[in-house]
Design an enzyme around this catalytic site. Structure first.
Site, short mmCIF file in Angstrom:
data_model
loop_
_atom_site.label_atom_id
_atom_site.label_comp_id
_atom_site.label_asym_id
_atom_site.label_seq_id
_atom_site.Cartn_x
_atom_site.Cartn_y
_atom_site.Cartn_z
CD GLN A 207 -3.31 -0.34 2.01
OE1 GLN A 207 -3.00 -0.07 3.17
NE2 GLN A 207 -4.58 -0.36 1.61
NE ARG A 277 -10.33 -6.36 -5.49
CZ ARG A 277 -11.19 -5.46 -4.99
NH1 ARG A 277 -10.89 -4.81 -3.88
NH2 ARG A 277 -12.34 -5.23 -5.58
N PRO A 278 -9.79 -12.30 -3.36
CG PRO A 278 -8.34 -13.88 -2.44
CD PRO A 278 -8.36 -12.58 -3.19
N GLY A 310 -4.65 2.24 -2.24
CA GLY A 310 -5.51 2.74 -1.17
C GLY A 310 -6.77 3.39 -1.69
CG ASP A 312 -9.61 -0.06 -2.44
OD1 ASP A 312 -9.36 0.93 -1.71
OD2 ASP A 312 -9.72 -1.21 -1.98
CD GLU A 496 -14.04 3.03 5.12
OE1 GLU A 496 -13.17 2.34 4.59
OE2 GLU A 496 -15.27 2.81 4.96
CD GLU A 511 -14.85 -3.56 -3.94
OE1 GLU A 511 -14.83 -4.38 -4.87
OE2 GLU A 511 -13.90 -3.39 -3.16
#
Length: 565
Positions: A207, A277-278, A310, A312, A496, A511
């Site tokens: 990152q 991405r998992p 960072g 995304d 956030e 997401e």
């Protein structure tokens, strides 16, 4: 018992750290990298794919964080035998064979707390310890306690942590700052870099590189001893970001390094894997399928690399802001990343000097100077009057203004005349009633308008202060703090991200639902409270009226822009 340092000595390729300019080799000894833990999509293969595609859980991260109760190979063999049998229940199979992550206890703060009291009370709530983990757990053990962001984020994140640590330092928790620096140094020694977060599925990327700034922060408390102690790890991280540079020809890229036609060396974001991405499996597959004109692996790589940034996700990476499948992160040279690389080189120079190695200090200074020239030449849009990203496909600086443009000011890499233009652009295009906009584009992505993020507020505030632009810096801090305070007064939490088009509203898009906690917001809020209120009269809540700007505490830069050919 604390998890021991890696037991096998690591061997790392010699790093030609100054090969870019002087072609002299720098040797940095590291230890042999141990076997990298496999992420769950590799361990579980078709079972992982089937569970995620079945959407058994509202959040794709849930199964990525689930712990197999036995050897994944045995679970997979059982699955292959049972899956086609009549009455097979996939959810029951998962419940039997996996331990799902527990929901964290809902924290209820005491009544009547001020904003500062609330944040100070949250530090122990957000602290985790994982000296040991289960054998097949995707969570990677760390030797010391650490502070997580909050909400769905049950692990430590790289760049988040720096802004969290600013708040820990402001609260006097230097022991926690030291613990987190030690953890990141442990990751560098163990994996060769700091992963996105301490999960196996984050190991393929990093990152924004803030480790050197973390060490610099710790040095405020411990002095040069911290710089000398962590110099080897800072050198190893630098080697990770510059890996492959010695083989690059002009106009080529290799992993995280870009060599432009004139030989200028800059960096980009990159993920070593090109699969979904998992933690966002179904979403990534859908994004790739929605653009049949591009190879799915290319889209996956760019999605992953955006996660490494960072940001995304953001219109910053896209050709069409309304279509995520047009993102092409790996063909963009970011202004914020290269500013951080400049800062890393400067701190490496300082640490080398503290360690008594003046020759190496001079080499890092030379690298920093070369990068600064590259930033001024390629990452400044003279027509628009702001810093921006460089496009490797069009071979031009991009036109979009984003909050990332303040990073050259934050690391003192900007020329003074350009910093003044950035102050004007910031106030004209990005400043909103609730703080600094991430971009001026409304795309529905979370790193776009109308969202404002705490780390970008602090980077802008500090960066503008560095160049004497204290009124604009105060405007940003005041607007953002007012937003945080109004939201806290109504909801008794910090979140956030925030909607900066107004005050008192958490941000949207992205997401996953809005997360509360929240590490970096807590840290930046404390820094800003102590910035706007005098030390002799500290404030526990945001004052009712905007404070006046007092005499400068930071000397503005006197550098002027150098003409570029």
């Amino acid at each position: 018992m604390k998890s021991p340092a890696p037991s096998r000595p690591q061997k790392m390729a010699l790093i030609p750290a100054c090969i870019f300019l002087c072609f002299a080799a720098l040797s940095v000894q590291a230890e042999e990298t141990p076997v990298t833990p496999q992420p769950p999509d590799i361990l579980l293969g078709p079972l992982f794919n089937d569970v995620q595609n079945a959407k058994l859980f509202p959040d794709q991260k849930t199964f990525a964080d689930a712990v197999p109760n036995s050897d994944p190979l045995m679970i997979l063999a059982d699955y292959r035998m049972q899956q086609n049998q009549s009455g097979f229940d996939l959810r029951h199979f998962v419940n039997v064979n996996f331990t799902l992550p527990k929901e964290g206890e809902k924290y209820v703060p005491p009544e009547g707390q001020s904003l500062r009291e609330h944040i100070d009370g949250l530090w122990p709530v957000l602290t985790r310890s994982t000296e040991n983990t289960e054998k097949w757990d995707s969570l990677l053990p760390l030797p010391e306690p650490y502070v997580v962001p909050g909400g769905r984020f049950r692990e430590v994140y790289y760049w988040d942590s720096y802004f969290t640590m600013l708040g820990l330092a402001e609260s006097g928790h230097w022991d926690k700052v030291a613990d987190m620096v030690a953890n990141f140094a442990h990751e560098i020694d163990t994996y060769g870099h700091i992963p996105n977060g301490n999960r196996s599925y984050y190991l393929s990327r990093s990152q924004p590189p803030f480790f050197a700034l973390m060490v610099e922060l710790l040095a405020q408390h411990e002095g040069d001893a911290a710089l000398k102690q962590y110099l080897p790890q800072m050198q190893k991280e630098y080697a990770y970001w510059m890996d492959g540079v010695e083989n690059l020809q002009a106009g080529q890229q290799e992993k995280r390094v870009v060599k432009l036609q004139d030989g200028t060396l800059l960096n980009r974001y990159w993920d070593d894997r090109d699969t979904p991405r998992p933690e966002s499996w179904v979403e990534d597959i859908a994004t790739a399928k929605s653009n049949p004109n591009r190879p799915a692996t290319e889209i996956y790589r760019d999605l992953r690399s955006a996660a490494a940034s960072g940001w995304d996700f953001s219109s910053r990476w896209m050709d069409n802001p309304q279509q995520l499948n047009t993102l092409r992160t790996t063909s963009i040279v970011p202004v914020d990343l290269n500013s951080l690389m400049f800062k890393m080189e400067k701190i490496l120079a300082r640490a080398s000097k503290a360690a008594g190695d003046n020759a190496m200090a001079n080499q890092y200074e030379t690298l920093a100077n070369a990068r600064q020239k590259g930033i001024e030449k390629y990452l400044w849009n003279d027509q628009q009057g702001w810093y921006a990203d460089y496009d490797l496909k069009s071979h031009k600086v991009r036109n979009q203004l984003t909050a990332a443009a303040l990073f050259p000011l934050y690391v003192n890499a900007a020329a003074k005349d350009r910093a003044n233009k950035m102050a004007t652009a910031t106030k004209t295009h990005l400043l909103q009633p609730g703080g600094l906009n991430t971009t001026s584009v409304k795309s529905g992505q979370q790193w776009d308008a109308p969202n404002g993020w705490a780390p970008l507020q602090w980077v802008a505030t500090e960066g503008l202060q560095n160049y004497g632009q204290k009124e604009v810096a105060m405007d940003i801090s005041w607007h953002f703090l007012t937003n945080v305070q109004h939201t806290y007064d109504r909801e008794k939490k910090l979140v956030e991200k925030y909607d900066v088009s107004t005050t008192g509203t958490g941000g949207g898009g992205g997401e996953y639902p809005l997360q509360d906690g929240f590490g970096w917001t807590n840290g930046v809020t404390l820094k800003m409270l102590d910035l706007i209120c005098p030390k002799e009269q500290p404030c526990d809540n945001v004052p009712a009226t905007r404070p006046t700007v007092k005499s400068a505490t930071t000397q503005p830069s006197t550098k002027e822009a150098q003409p570029t050919p």
